[in-house]
Structures are given as structure tokens and as C-alpha cells.
Design a protein around this motif. Structure first.
Motif, PDB file in Angstrom:
ATOM      1  N   ARG A  64       0.858  -1.190   0.000  1.00 44.88           N
ATOM      2  CA  ARG A  64       0.000   0.000   0.000  1.00 44.88           C
ATOM      3  C   ARG A  64       0.888   1.232   0.000  1.00 44.88           C
ATOM      4  NH1 ARG A  64      -2.198  -3.360   3.939  1.00 44.88           N
ATOM      5  NH2 ARG A  64      -3.792  -4.660   2.985  1.00 44.88           N
ATOM      6  N   ARG A  65       0.487   2.204  -0.790  1.00 43.51           N
ATOM      7  CA  ARG A  65       1.230   3.467  -0.878  1.00 43.51           C
ATOM      8  C   ARG A  65       0.237   4.615  -0.934  1.00 43.51           C
ATOM      9  NH1 ARG A  65       4.775   1.001   0.385  1.00 43.51           N
ATOM     10  NH2 ARG A  65       6.833   0.601  -0.462  1.00 43.51           N
ATOM     11  N   GLY A  66       0.357   5.541   0.018  1.00 44.05           N
ATOM     12  CA  GLY A  66      -0.474   6.737  -0.009  1.00 44.05           C
ATOM     13  C   GLY A  66      -1.958   6.448  -0.202  1.00 44.05           C
ATOM     14  N   GLY A  67      -2.473   5.474   0.527  1.00 41.99           N
ATOM     15  CA  GLY A  67      -3.901   5.158   0.449  1.00 41.99           C
ATOM     16  C   GLY A  67      -4.267   4.232  -0.690  1.00 41.99           C
ATOM     17  N   ALA A  68      -3.335   3.999  -1.630  1.00 41.50           N
ATOM     18  CA  ALA A  68      -3.620   3.108  -2.763  1.00 41.50           C
ATOM     19  C   ALA A  68      -3.081   1.707  -2.470  1.00 41.50           C
ATOM     20  CB  ALA A  68      -2.978   3.651  -4.030  1.00 41.50           C
ATOM     21  N   THR A  69      -3.812   0.702  -2.929  1.00 40.71           N
ATOM     22  CA  THR A  69      -3.334  -0.679  -2.806  1.00 40.71           C
ATOM     23  C   THR A  69      -2.762  -1.106  -4.146  1.00 40.71           C
ATOM     24  OG1 THR A  69      -4.984  -1.154  -1.129  1.00 40.71           O
ATOM     25  CG2 THR A  69      -4.002  -3.039  -2.246  1.00 40.71           C
ATOM     26  N   LEU A  70      -1.453  -1.362  -4.180  1.00 40.32           N
ATOM     27  CA  LEU A  70      -0.774  -1.677  -5.452  1.00 40.32           C
ATOM     28  C   LEU A  70      -0.882  -3.158  -5.774  1.00 40.32           C
ATOM     29  CD1 LEU A  70       0.230   1.156  -4.670  1.00 40.32           C
ATOM     30  CD2 LEU A  70       2.485   0.495  -5.502  1.00 40.32           C
ATOM     31  N   VAL A  71      -0.653  -4.003  -4.778  1.00 39.15           N
ATOM     32  CA  VAL A  71      -0.946  -5.441  -4.907  1.00 39.15           C
ATOM     33  C   VAL A  71      -1.566  -5.892  -3.585  1.00 39.15           C
ATOM     34  CG1 VAL A  71       0.838  -5.993  -6.626  1.00 39.15           C
ATOM     35  CG2 VAL A  71       1.388  -6.170  -4.198  1.00 39.15           C
ATOM     36  N   LEU A  79       1.556 -11.654 -16.477  1.00 39.99           N
ATOM     37  CA  LEU A  79       0.766 -10.970 -17.501  1.00 39.99           C
ATOM     38  C   LEU A  79      -0.301 -10.121 -16.828  1.00 39.99           C
ATOM     39  CD1 LEU A  79      -0.199 -13.703 -20.138  1.00 39.99           C
ATOM     40  CD2 LEU A  79       0.753 -11.465 -20.702  1.00 39.99           C
ATOM     41  N   GLY A  80      -0.561  -8.946 -17.402  1.00 41.37           N
ATOM     42  CA  GLY A  80      -1.657  -8.125 -16.882  1.00 41.37           C
ATOM     43  C   GLY A  80      -1.671  -6.770 -17.548  1.00 41.37           C
ATOM     44  N   PRO A  81      -2.795  -6.071 -17.460  1.00 42.06           N
ATOM     45  CA  PRO A  81      -2.912  -4.761 -18.105  1.00 42.06           C
ATOM     46  C   PRO A  81      -2.086  -3.676 -17.395  1.00 42.06           C
ATOM     47  CG  PRO A  81      -4.904  -5.259 -16.854  1.00 42.06           C
ATOM     48  CD  PRO A  81      -4.027  -6.472 -16.776  1.00 42.06           C
ATOM     49  N   ASN A  82      -2.009  -2.511 -17.975  1.00 38.28           N
ATOM     50  CA  ASN A  82      -1.354  -1.368 -17.354  1.00 38.28           C
ATOM     51  C   ASN A  82      -1.919  -1.153 -15.954  1.00 38.28           C
ATOM     52  OD1 ASN A  82      -1.402   0.122 -20.541  1.00 38.28           O
ATOM     53  ND2 ASN A  82       0.460  -0.308 -19.420  1.00 38.28           N
ATOM     54  N   GLY A  83      -1.030  -0.933 -15.004  1.00 38.36           N
ATOM     55  CA  GLY A  83      -1.467  -0.611 -13.645  1.00 38.36           C
ATOM     56  C   GLY A  83      -1.885  -1.814 -12.813  1.00 38.36           C
ATOM     57  N   ALA A  84      -1.705  -3.024 -13.338  1.00 40.84           N
ATOM     58  CA  ALA A  84      -2.164  -4.222 -12.615  1.00 40.84           C
ATOM     59  C   ALA A  84      -1.318  -4.525 -11.381  1.00 40.84           C
ATOM     60  CB  ALA A  84      -2.153  -5.431 -13.556  1.00 40.84           C
ATOM     61  N   GLY A  85      -0.083  -4.004 -11.354  1.00 43.99           N
ATOM     62  CA  GLY A  85       0.794  -4.274 -10.210  1.00 43.99           C
ATOM     63  C   GLY A  85       1.988  -5.141 -10.560  1.00 43.99           C
ATOM     64  N   LEU A  90       1.473 -16.119 -14.174  1.00 42.16           N
ATOM     65  CA  LEU A  90       0.677 -15.483 -13.131  1.00 42.16           C
ATOM     66  C   LEU A  90      -0.064 -14.334 -13.797  1.00 42.16           C
ATOM     67  CD1 LEU A  90       1.612 -14.690  -9.501  1.00 42.16           C
ATOM     68  CD2 LEU A  90       0.722 -12.849 -10.915  1.00 42.16           C
ATOM     69  N   LEU A  91      -1.388 -14.363 -13.696  1.00 40.06           N
ATOM     70  CA  LEU A  91      -2.229 -13.341 -14.325  1.00 40.06           C
ATOM     71  C   LEU A  91      -2.698 -12.379 -13.246  1.00 40.06           C
ATOM     72  CD1 LEU A  91      -4.232 -15.871 -16.495  1.00 40.06           C
ATOM     73  CD2 LEU A  91      -2.612 -14.204 -17.367  1.00 40.06           C
ATOM     74  N   LEU A  92      -2.477 -11.092 -13.484  1.00 40.73           N
ATOM     75  CA  LEU A  92      -2.703 -10.075 -12.457  1.00 40.73           C
ATOM     76  C   LEU A  92      -3.674  -9.022 -12.978  1.00 40.73           C
ATOM     77  CD1 LEU A  92      -1.286  -9.766  -9.665  1.00 40.73           C
ATOM     78  CD2 LEU A  92       0.326  -8.218 -10.774  1.00 40.73           C
ATOM     79  N   ARG A  93      -4.655  -8.647 -12.156  1.00 37.49           N
ATOM     80  CA  ARG A  93      -5.563  -7.553 -12.502  1.00 37.49           C
ATOM     81  C   ARG A  93      -5.878  -6.760 -11.239  1.00 37.49           C
ATOM     82  NH1 ARG A  93      -9.130  -5.709 -16.219  1.00 37.49           N
ATOM     83  NH2 ARG A  93     -11.007  -4.720 -15.463  1.00 37.49           N
ATOM     84  N   GLU A  94      -5.702  -5.461 -11.303  1.00 33.17           N
ATOM     85  CA  GLU A  94      -5.992  -4.565 -10.178  1.00 33.17           C
ATOM     86  C   GLU A  94      -5.363  -5.073  -8.883  1.00 33.17           C
ATOM     87  OE1 GLU A  94     -10.233  -4.035 -10.303  1.00 33.17           O
ATOM     88  OE2 GLU A  94     -10.118  -2.821 -12.123  1.00 33.17           O
ATOM     89  N   GLY A  95      -4.102  -5.516  -9.000  1.00 29.27           N
ATOM     90  CA  GLY A  95      -3.329  -5.893  -7.820  1.00 29.27           C
ATOM     91  C   GLY A  95      -3.602  -7.275  -7.275  1.00 29.27           C
ATOM     92  N   GLU A 124     -10.451 -17.822 -21.116  1.00 30.84           N
ATOM     93  CA  GLU A 124     -11.309 -17.328 -20.027  1.00 30.84           C
ATOM     94  C   GLU A 124     -10.494 -16.514 -19.016  1.00 30.84           C
ATOM     95  OE1 GLU A 124     -13.158 -20.534 -17.955  1.00 30.84           O
ATOM     96  OE2 GLU A 124     -14.512 -19.208 -16.840  1.00 30.84           O
ATOM     97  N   ASN A 125      -9.360 -17.070 -18.587  1.00 30.07           N
ATOM     98  CA  ASN A 125      -8.536 -16.355 -17.607  1.00 30.07           C
ATOM     99  C   ASN A 125      -7.946 -15.077 -18.195  1.00 30.07           C
ATOM    100  OD1 ASN A 125      -9.005 -18.207 -15.606  1.00 30.07           O
ATOM    101  ND2 ASN A 125      -7.124 -19.384 -15.982  1.00 30.07           N
ATOM    102  N   LEU A 126      -7.551 -15.151 -19.466  1.00 31.22           N
ATOM    103  CA  LEU A 126      -6.966 -13.971 -20.112  1.00 31.22           C
ATOM    104  C   LEU A 126      -8.026 -12.868 -20.265  1.00 31.22           C
ATOM    105  CD1 LEU A 126      -4.084 -13.435 -21.219  1.00 31.22           C
ATOM    106  CD2 LEU A 126      -4.999 -13.883 -23.498  1.00 31.22           C
ATOM    107  N   SER A 127      -9.247 -13.255 -20.615  1.00 28.45           N
ATOM    108  CA  SER A 127     -10.350 -12.300 -20.759  1.00 28.45           C
ATOM    109  C   SER A 127     -10.636 -11.615 -19.430  1.00 28.45           C
ATOM    110  CB  SER A 127     -11.612 -13.019 -21.258  1.00 28.45           C
ATOM    111  OG  SER A 127     -11.359 -13.662 -22.488  1.00 28.45           O
ATOM    112  N   ALA A 128     -10.643 -12.407 -18.348  1.00 26.99           N
ATOM    113  CA  ALA A 128     -10.886 -11.843 -17.012  1.00 26.99           C
ATOM    114  C   ALA A 128      -9.755 -10.892 -16.621  1.00 26.99           C
ATOM    115  CB  ALA A 128     -11.007 -12.973 -15.993  1.00 26.99           C
ATOM    116  N   THR A 129      -8.537 -11.200 -17.046  1.00 26.84           N
ATOM    117  CA  THR A 129      -7.373 -10.383 -16.684  1.00 26.84           C
ATOM    118  C   THR A 129      -7.402  -9.032 -17.385  1.00 26.84           C
ATOM    119  OG1 THR A 129      -6.067 -12.387 -16.382  1.00 26.84           O
ATOM    120  CG2 THR A 129      -4.838 -10.344 -16.662  1.00 26.84           C
ATOM    121  N   PHE A 130      -7.751  -9.054 -18.677  1.00 25.27           N
ATOM    122  CA  PHE A 130      -7.719  -7.802 -19.453  1.00 25.27           C
ATOM    123  C   PHE A 130      -9.087  -7.124 -19.562  1.00 25.27           C
ATOM    124  CE2 PHE A 130      -3.676  -9.674 -20.537  1.00 25.27           C
ATOM    125  CZ  PHE A 130      -2.839  -8.566 -20.567  1.00 25.27           C
TER     126      PHE A 130
END
Ligand SMILES: Nc1ncnc2c1ncn2[C@@H]1O[C@H](COP(=O)(O)OP(=O)(O)OP(=O)(O)O)[C@@H](O)[C@H]1O
Ligand SMILES: [Mg+2]
Length: 263
Positions: free
Chosen positions: A13-20, A36-42, A216-221, A236-242
Motif C-alpha cells: 500500500r502506498r499513499g492510500g492506494a493498494t498496489l498489490v 501478464l496483466g494490463p497497465n497498472g495491474a501491479g 501469473l495473471l494479475l488484474r488490479e493488484g 477465459e482467464n486472459l479475458s478476465a485479466t484484461f
């Protein structure tokens, strides 16, 4: 066997934000992971933890048998090779390629040692050759193209003979030929049983080199899915990730994804 990475409930956590958030992740010797993950996923945050350059706000992060927070990271870092955009920015434009690679060993051997040791130079030359960059050894780093810089950064990351190699978007900014060349070279490293454990961060399944074993598929931390590529890398997993419907194809030992359309 000691895990290369052993994360249990890791959050940053940094400055109120949860990064992962709540990351459970184990990387074993010999494994080659893609994150793998979109921009900002962590993804970069996760790699910074693995590199011992960031500590968890919660949970336990084990790196090469040590626990972050209970180990001197300056002892740990030479055992880890890292190539990232942030580190690359710190390389002076006027430094020769040869020196960019060879100076990575200074952190290990200490400054008392003659830096221009023949053995170090021989190792640097061998690594540049393995990355197809031996012809650049005498050039200054600032004169290199993006693709050439990426190869030099990876050679530098391997210079200390690390137990863990971390690559943050190594193919970003490369043209098609450059990407394919790098993917093949990373595939050769991944297929080498002597190579360190590998973690490669990317946005694109097309950049997964041959011989990579796990994803490892990451989305929103948070982890969407993880495990052996054949099991965890699904449409299915890739669709959920992106966050959009994707179709996923495998051709030989490479992967391809695109948006799913009605026709
Ligand atoms: N110091 C900070 N304070 C607040 N938020 C931060 C801080 N550092 C990073 N973030 C945010 O944390 C999130 C994860 O960042 P991170 O760099 O790990 O993502 P990433 O998956 O590597 O993204 P990209 O694919 O764009 O490189 C992003 O939303 C980022 O803006
Ligand atoms: Mg990133």
C-alpha cells in the motif's frame, strides 16, 4: 529445495492506494514464469518485491530463502538480476556497452578490486554474444537503438550470475524483427538448465518465449489465475485479466490473443 520466491498474503500500500493485494506465489528453481496483466495491474510492483527493492506492507515475502525485512537487502540484491526501464534510465549515455555490462559485477566483488579484470571482461563479452550484441561492445550506450539497449540490459542483469533473473517488459518498444529475435534468445536462456529462475513481465502473450513453464495473471493488484502455462493460460482467464472477451491460440510453442468478435 528452497523456494526462489515464497510470497504469502503479500500486499503493498502506498499513499492510500493498494498496489498489490493478498499475493500468494511460489517460484521454484528451474521454473520460468510470465507475469501478464494490463497497465497498472501491479506487475512492476511484484517484480520490485521479488528484487528486494520494495517491502510488503502486509504478508511475508521470501526471496532466495531470506525474508524481506529480516535480511540486509544489500546482501540479497547481487544474487538477483533485474532489467527494467527504471534501471535502464540510470545508465549513463556516455558509458561503453562493454562497461555497462562489466560494471554490474562491482556490486558483488567490491570496489577494492581492479574493475577491468580479464575474467569479468571475458564473461561480459560472452553474455553480449549470447544476446547477439557482441558487435556493440565498443559503442557508447547512448548511441544504441531501443532493441540494442534491451539486449545490453539483459546481458548486464546476467553478469553477476544471479540465482533469479527478473525482466520487466524486455520486448517493449521493439519492432517485429527485434521482438522475434529477443523472444528466441530468451527462449534459449529459458531452455538452458544452467540458467537462473526467470520471471518475465509482459502485456502480450505473443511475447512469451518458448520453454516458459508458468504464468501469473494479475488484474488490479490481485491474482486472477496462476500455475503451469498449459493449465492457467486460457481464453477465459486472459479475458478476465484484461477485462474484454479474448480468443487465445497456440501455434507450436508460441501464443496469440485477439478480441473475440461476433463473426
Ligand atoms: N507510490 C505510489 N503511490 C500510489 N500509487 C502507486 C504508486 N506506485 C504505483 N502506484 C500505482 O499502483 C498501480 C500498479 O503499478 P505498477 O507499476 O506495479 O503496474 P504495472 O502492472 O507494472 O503497470 P504497467 O503495465 O503500466 O507497467 C498503478 O495504478 C500505479 O499508478
Ligand atoms: Mg510496469
Amino acid at each position: 529445495m528452497t523456494d526462489v520466491l515464497a510470497f504469502a498474503g503479500v500486499s503493498v500500500r502506498r499513499g492510500g492506494a493498494t498496489l498489490v493485494e493478498g499475493i500468494d506465489w511460489e517460484v521454484e528453481e528451474g521454473q520460468r514464469w510470465v507475469v501478464l496483466g494490463p497497465n497498472g495491474a501491479g506487475k512492476t510492483t511484484l517484480l520490485q518485491l521479488a528484487a528486494g527493492r520494495l517491502h510488503p506492507s502486509a504478508g511475508v515475502a521470501g526471496v532466495l530463502g531470506e525474508v524481506l525485512g529480516a535480511v540486509d537487502v544489500f546482501d540479497l540484491r547481487p544474487r538477483i538480476g533485474l532489467a527494467s526501464a527504471a534501471l535502464a534510465e540510470a545508465i549513463p549515455a556516455s558509458e561503453t556497452v562493454r562497461d555497462v555490462v562489466v560494471t554490474a559485477s562491482w556490486g558483488v566483488v567490491g570496489r577494492w578490486r581492479e574493475p577491468y579484470d580479464d575474467l569479468d571482461h571475458a564473461r561480459a563479452a560472452g553474455l553480449l554474444e549470447a544476446l547477439g550484441a557482441e558487435h556493440l561492445a565498443g559503442r557508447t550506450y547512448g548511441t544504441l537503438s531501443e532493441g540494442e539497449r534491451k539486449r545490453v540490459q539483459i546481458a548486464r542483469a546476467l553478469m553477476t550470475d544471479p540465482e533469479l533473473l527478473l525482466l520487466d517488459e524486455p520486448a517493449a518498444g521493439l519492432d517485429l524483427a527485434g521482438r522475434e529475435d529477443l523472444v528466441a534468445r530468451l527462449g534459449a536462456i529459458a531452455g538452458d538448465v544452467e540458467a537462473p529462475a526467470l520471471v518475465l513481465v509482459t502485456h502480450h502473450v505473443e511475447e512469451i518465449p518458448p520453454h516458459f513453464t508458468d504464468v501469473l495473471l494479475l488484474r488490479e493488484g490481485r491474482v486472477v489465475a496462476q500455475g503451469p502455462i498449459e493449465l492457467a493460460l486460457t481464453a477465459e482467464n486472459l479475458s478476465a485479466t484484461f477485462g474484454l472477451p479474448l480468443s487465445l491460440e497456440r501455434s507450436g510453442n508460441r501464443w496469440f490473443a485477439r478480441a473475440r468478435t461476433a463473426d
